[in-house]
Scaffold this motif. Structure first.
Motif, PDB file in Angstrom:
ATOM      1  N   GLN A  89      21.945  27.656 -51.863  1.00 16.49           N
ATOM      2  CA  GLN A  89      20.794  28.203 -52.568  1.00 16.49           C
ATOM      3  C   GLN A  89      19.492  28.067 -51.786  1.00 16.49           C
ATOM      4  N   SER A  90      19.574  27.487 -50.593  1.00 20.80           N
ATOM      5  CA  SER A  90      18.371  27.255 -49.771  1.00 20.80           C
ATOM      6  C   SER A  90      17.299  26.553 -50.589  1.00 20.80           C
ATOM      7  N   ALA A  91      17.708  25.565 -51.374  1.00 20.64           N
ATOM      8  CA  ALA A  91      16.835  24.941 -52.357  1.00 20.64           C
ATOM      9  C   ALA A  91      15.862  23.953 -51.720  1.00 20.64           C
ATOM     10  N   ASN A  92      14.586  24.208 -51.930  1.00 19.45           N
ATOM     11  CA  ASN A  92      13.561  23.318 -51.405  1.00 19.45           C
ATOM     12  C   ASN A  92      13.495  22.012 -52.191  1.00 19.45           C
ATOM     13  N   ASP A  93      13.765  22.085 -53.497  1.00 22.04           N
ATOM     14  CA  ASP A  93      13.776  20.835 -54.257  1.00 22.04           C
ATOM     15  C   ASP A  93      14.907  19.932 -53.777  1.00 22.04           C
ATOM     16  N   ALA A  94      16.064  20.523 -53.451  1.00 13.80           N
ATOM     17  CA  ALA A  94      17.182  19.722 -52.937  1.00 13.80           C
ATOM     18  C   ALA A  94      16.809  19.041 -51.624  1.00 13.80           C
ATOM     19  N   ALA A  95      16.109  19.772 -50.750  1.00 13.45           N
ATOM     20  CA  ALA A  95      15.708  19.204 -49.459  1.00 13.45           C
ATOM     21  C   ALA A  95      14.795  18.002 -49.647  1.00 13.45           C
ATOM     22  N   GLU A  99      13.620  12.147 -49.888  1.00  9.85           N
ATOM     23  CA  GLU A  99      13.049  10.985 -50.579  1.00  9.85           C
ATOM     24  C   GLU A  99      14.136   9.962 -50.903  1.00  9.85           C
ATOM     25  N   GLY A 100      15.309  10.442 -51.291  1.00 10.64           N
ATOM     26  CA  GLY A 100      16.380   9.517 -51.645  1.00 10.64           C
ATOM     27  C   GLY A 100      16.886   8.720 -50.465  1.00 10.64           C
ATOM     28  N   LEU A 101      16.940   9.355 -49.307  1.00  8.21           N
ATOM     29  CA  LEU A 101      17.467   8.691 -48.116  1.00  8.21           C
ATOM     30  C   LEU A 101      16.422   7.847 -47.388  1.00  8.21           C
ATOM     31  N   ALA A 102      15.184   8.356 -47.312  1.00 12.82           N
ATOM     32  CA  ALA A 102      14.189   7.705 -46.452  1.00 12.82           C
ATOM     33  C   ALA A 102      12.919   7.290 -47.175  1.00 12.82           C
ATOM     34  N   GLY A 103      12.808   7.580 -48.463  1.00 14.31           N
ATOM     35  CA  GLY A 103      11.624   7.167 -49.204  1.00 14.31           C
ATOM     36  C   GLY A 103      10.532   8.208 -49.254  1.00 14.31           C
ATOM     37  N   SER A 104      10.468   9.069 -48.232  1.00 15.29           N
ATOM     38  CA  SER A 104       9.449  10.121 -48.186  1.00 15.29           C
ATOM     39  C   SER A 104       9.889  11.217 -47.211  1.00 15.29           C
ATOM     40  N   GLU A 105       9.243  12.360 -47.323  1.00 14.37           N
ATOM     41  CA  GLU A 105       9.536  13.451 -46.393  1.00 14.37           C
ATOM     42  C   GLU A 105       9.174  13.065 -44.961  1.00 14.37           C
ATOM     43  N   PHE A 162      10.105  18.107 -36.049  1.00 20.01           N
ATOM     44  CA  PHE A 162      10.165  18.421 -37.468  1.00 20.01           C
ATOM     45  C   PHE A 162       9.220  17.499 -38.228  1.00 20.01           C
ATOM     46  N   THR A 163       8.481  18.074 -39.185  1.00 20.63           N
ATOM     47  CA  THR A 163       7.549  17.284 -39.991  1.00 20.63           C
ATOM     48  C   THR A 163       7.940  17.261 -41.465  1.00 20.63           C
ATOM     49  N   ASN A 164       8.919  18.065 -41.847  1.00 24.61           N
ATOM     50  CA  ASN A 164       9.373  18.085 -43.235  1.00 24.61           C
ATOM     51  C   ASN A 164      10.804  18.626 -43.302  1.00 24.61           C
ATOM     52  N   PRO A 165      11.509  18.436 -44.417  1.00 33.33           N
ATOM     53  CA  PRO A 165      12.904  18.875 -44.518  1.00 33.33           C
ATOM     54  C   PRO A 165      13.082  20.293 -45.033  1.00 33.33           C
ATOM     55  N   THR A 166      11.979  20.939 -45.429  1.00 31.86           N
ATOM     56  CA  THR A 166      12.065  22.256 -46.058  1.00 31.86           C
ATOM     57  C   THR A 166      11.809  23.414 -45.107  1.00 31.86           C
ATOM     58  N   GLY A 167      10.960  23.170 -44.103  1.00 30.76           N
ATOM     59  CA  GLY A 167      10.507  24.262 -43.244  1.00 30.76           C
ATOM     60  C   GLY A 167       9.191  24.854 -43.708  1.00 30.76           C
ATOM     61  N   PHE A 168       8.547  24.199 -44.700  1.00 32.80           N
ATOM     62  CA  PHE A 168       7.239  24.664 -45.150  1.00 32.80           C
ATOM     63  C   PHE A 168       6.263  24.671 -43.967  1.00 32.80           C
ATOM     64  N   PRO A 169       5.297  25.598 -43.951  1.00 35.07           N
ATOM     65  CA  PRO A 169       4.386  25.747 -42.803  1.00 35.07           C
ATOM     66  C   PRO A 169       3.657  24.454 -42.440  1.00 35.07           C
ATOM     67  N   ASP A 170       3.660  24.163 -41.151  1.00 37.55           N
ATOM     68  CA  ASP A 170       2.941  23.019 -40.581  1.00 37.55           C
ATOM     69  C   ASP A 170       2.816  23.308 -39.092  1.00 37.55           C
ATOM     70  N   GLU A 171       1.610  23.207 -38.564  1.00 37.38           N
ATOM     71  CA  GLU A 171       1.392  23.577 -37.161  1.00 37.38           C
ATOM     72  C   GLU A 171       2.173  22.695 -36.195  1.00 37.38           C
ATOM     73  N   ASN A 172       2.586  21.521 -36.617  1.00 40.75           N
ATOM     74  CA  ASN A 172       3.355  20.623 -35.753  1.00 40.75           C
ATOM     75  C   ASN A 172       4.862  20.727 -35.971  1.00 40.75           C
ATOM     76  N   HIS A 173       5.274  21.597 -36.852  1.00 41.74           N
ATOM     77  CA  HIS A 173       6.695  21.788 -37.179  1.00 41.74           C
ATOM     78  C   HIS A 173       7.220  22.921 -36.304  1.00 41.74           C
TER      79      HIS A 173
END
Length: 405
Positions: A143-149, A154-160, A181-192
């Motif tokens: 489902q390419s779910a961002n909430d799942a990402a 958070e469950g594995l590492a405490g934070s994105e 990578f700066t987040n697990p979703t792929g949301f826009p970030d200039e360093n991602h």
């Protein structure tokens, strides 16, 4: 294939001795510039026509790159990030840190940022509910779910942010040298950022080491919270036989895709970025993965270990060293076009002695319309020992006069 020898005008660079070898330009008589005026029985062709600004095609079965266009240019992976997220979670499963039945709570951040309120692709996980890792992985991939990402991070590492650090460690360990990578979703970030070269490495890693994970990417649909959603990768339905990995979009760079399929017993991986439209993305992926779709042909120029040229040596017992292919050299061509392909040898030279056989010293480029459509590593074909004092002195004198002119 005919090999032409031509003399060259001297390259007036005092600090960089990189040689760009096209017809009519090479230093002394060290490098062959090979012009494929009669590459095929039919008229020679020009580059593969794709709309994407960057693309790669990798033969996973033979472990060889077939086609490359701007594959090392940094780009935003967008939704394709979720493949890296899935592999990172998979490592935690292998390590025994979690099991498929481990449950993670849906935080307000995950719900608001990646769930229904955010109006993004989501698995509709309820706020404060607990979801098993196995179902989160299905939501993430199918489902390419961002909430799942976010829930997994958070469950594995405490934070994105903490999870992104784990993503980067894993990426480096498998050879993804140009990714951050700066987040697990792929949301826009200039360093991602990543490259198509790195995404191809990631896909090949999954195919080789994570076959069970790979199988999830071709699932047709998944149901969670009584909501059934079809696979969010449209290419699964657009390209027959495609069984991974994803499609993405960013406002700045357009449409992207990372795909794989098995064709006649051989598996290929294709990646594209910056296709202008969704239709162009489908066409580009079909062009790469189904070459007969566009009338293309896979042409092999050299086998592994073939002699390609010679390079000038500085301070050695020999004045030249042979350059050989480190792998088979093949790429896609259009046999019906009239333009010429060219092969160009590029190396930093003269190469200082001593030289060991197998040293990576340059590359063979396949060009069309002055565009480099493919690169292959060239290695030295033999050892070259250090020359005597008189020979090195003559080489130094030659370099002095070369720099003057």
């Amino acid at each position: 294939m005919q090999v032409g020898w031509q003399k060259c005008k001297q390259h007036k660079s005092l600090s960089n001795f990189k040689r760009w070898l096209s017809p009519g330009c090479w230093r002394f008589s060290a490098i062959v510039a090979t012009v494929l005026c009669a590459l095929l029985a039919s008229p020679a062709a020009h580059a593969v026509e794709i709309k994407a600004k960057a693309a790669t095609l990798y033969d996973f079965s033979n472990k060889s790159l077939i086609f490359s266009k701007n594959s090392q240019v940094l780009l935003a992976p967008a939704n394709l990030t979720k493949l890296m997220t899935a592999v990172t979670v998979q490592q935690a499963l292998h390590a025994g840190d979690i099991t498929p039945q481990t449950t993670f709570k849906v935080s307000e951040h995950a719900w608001r940022t990646g769930g229904a309120p955010a109006r993004v692709t989501t698995m509709f996980a309820r706020l404060n509910s607990s979801v098993p890792v196995n179902d989160l992985m299905y939501g993430l991939i199918v489902q390419s779910a961002n909430d799942a990402a976010i829930i997994l991070a958070e469950g594995l590492a405490g934070s994105e942010a903490n999870f992104a650090r784990e993503m980067n460690k894993l990426a480096k360990s498998i050879g993804m040298e140009n990714s951050n990578f700066t987040n697990p979703t792929g949301f826009p970030d200039e360093n991602h950022k990543t490259t198509l070269e790195d995404l191809t490495i990631l896909a090949a890693y999954v195919l080789e080491h994570e076959p069970e994970l790979h199988s999830v990417f071709s699932m047709d649909r998944f149901t969670w919270n009584k909501i059934t959603q079809r696979n969010k990768n449209p290419l699964i339905r657009d390209i027959e036989g495609l069984d991974g990995f994803g499609a993405g979009f960013s406002e700045r760079e357009g449409f992207a895709a990372l795909g794989t399929l098995d064709s006649n017993g051989r598996r290929y991986v294709a990646a594209i970025a910056a296709s202008p439209t969704m239709q162009d993305r489908v066409q580009d992926m079909k062009t790469l993965l189904l070459p007969t779709f566009s009338g293309l042909k896979l042409e092999q120029f050299y086998r592994k270990g073939d002699l390609v040229s010679d390079a000038q040596v500085y301070g050695g017992k020999r004045t030249t060293v042979s350059l050989k292919t480190n792998d088979a050299v093949a790429t896609l061509i259009n046999p019906n076009e009239k333009d010429k392909y060219q092969l160009r040898v590029v190396y930093n030279g003269p190469i200082p002695a001593p030289i060991k056989e197998g040293m990576e010293v340059g590359e063979l480029q396949v060009l069309s319309k002055n565009d480099v459509i493919y690169r292959a590593t060239l290695v030295t074909g033999e050892d070259v020992a250090m020359g005597d004092l008189q020979g090195r002195a003559w080489d130094a004198l030659g370099e002095f006069f070369y720099q003057l002119f």
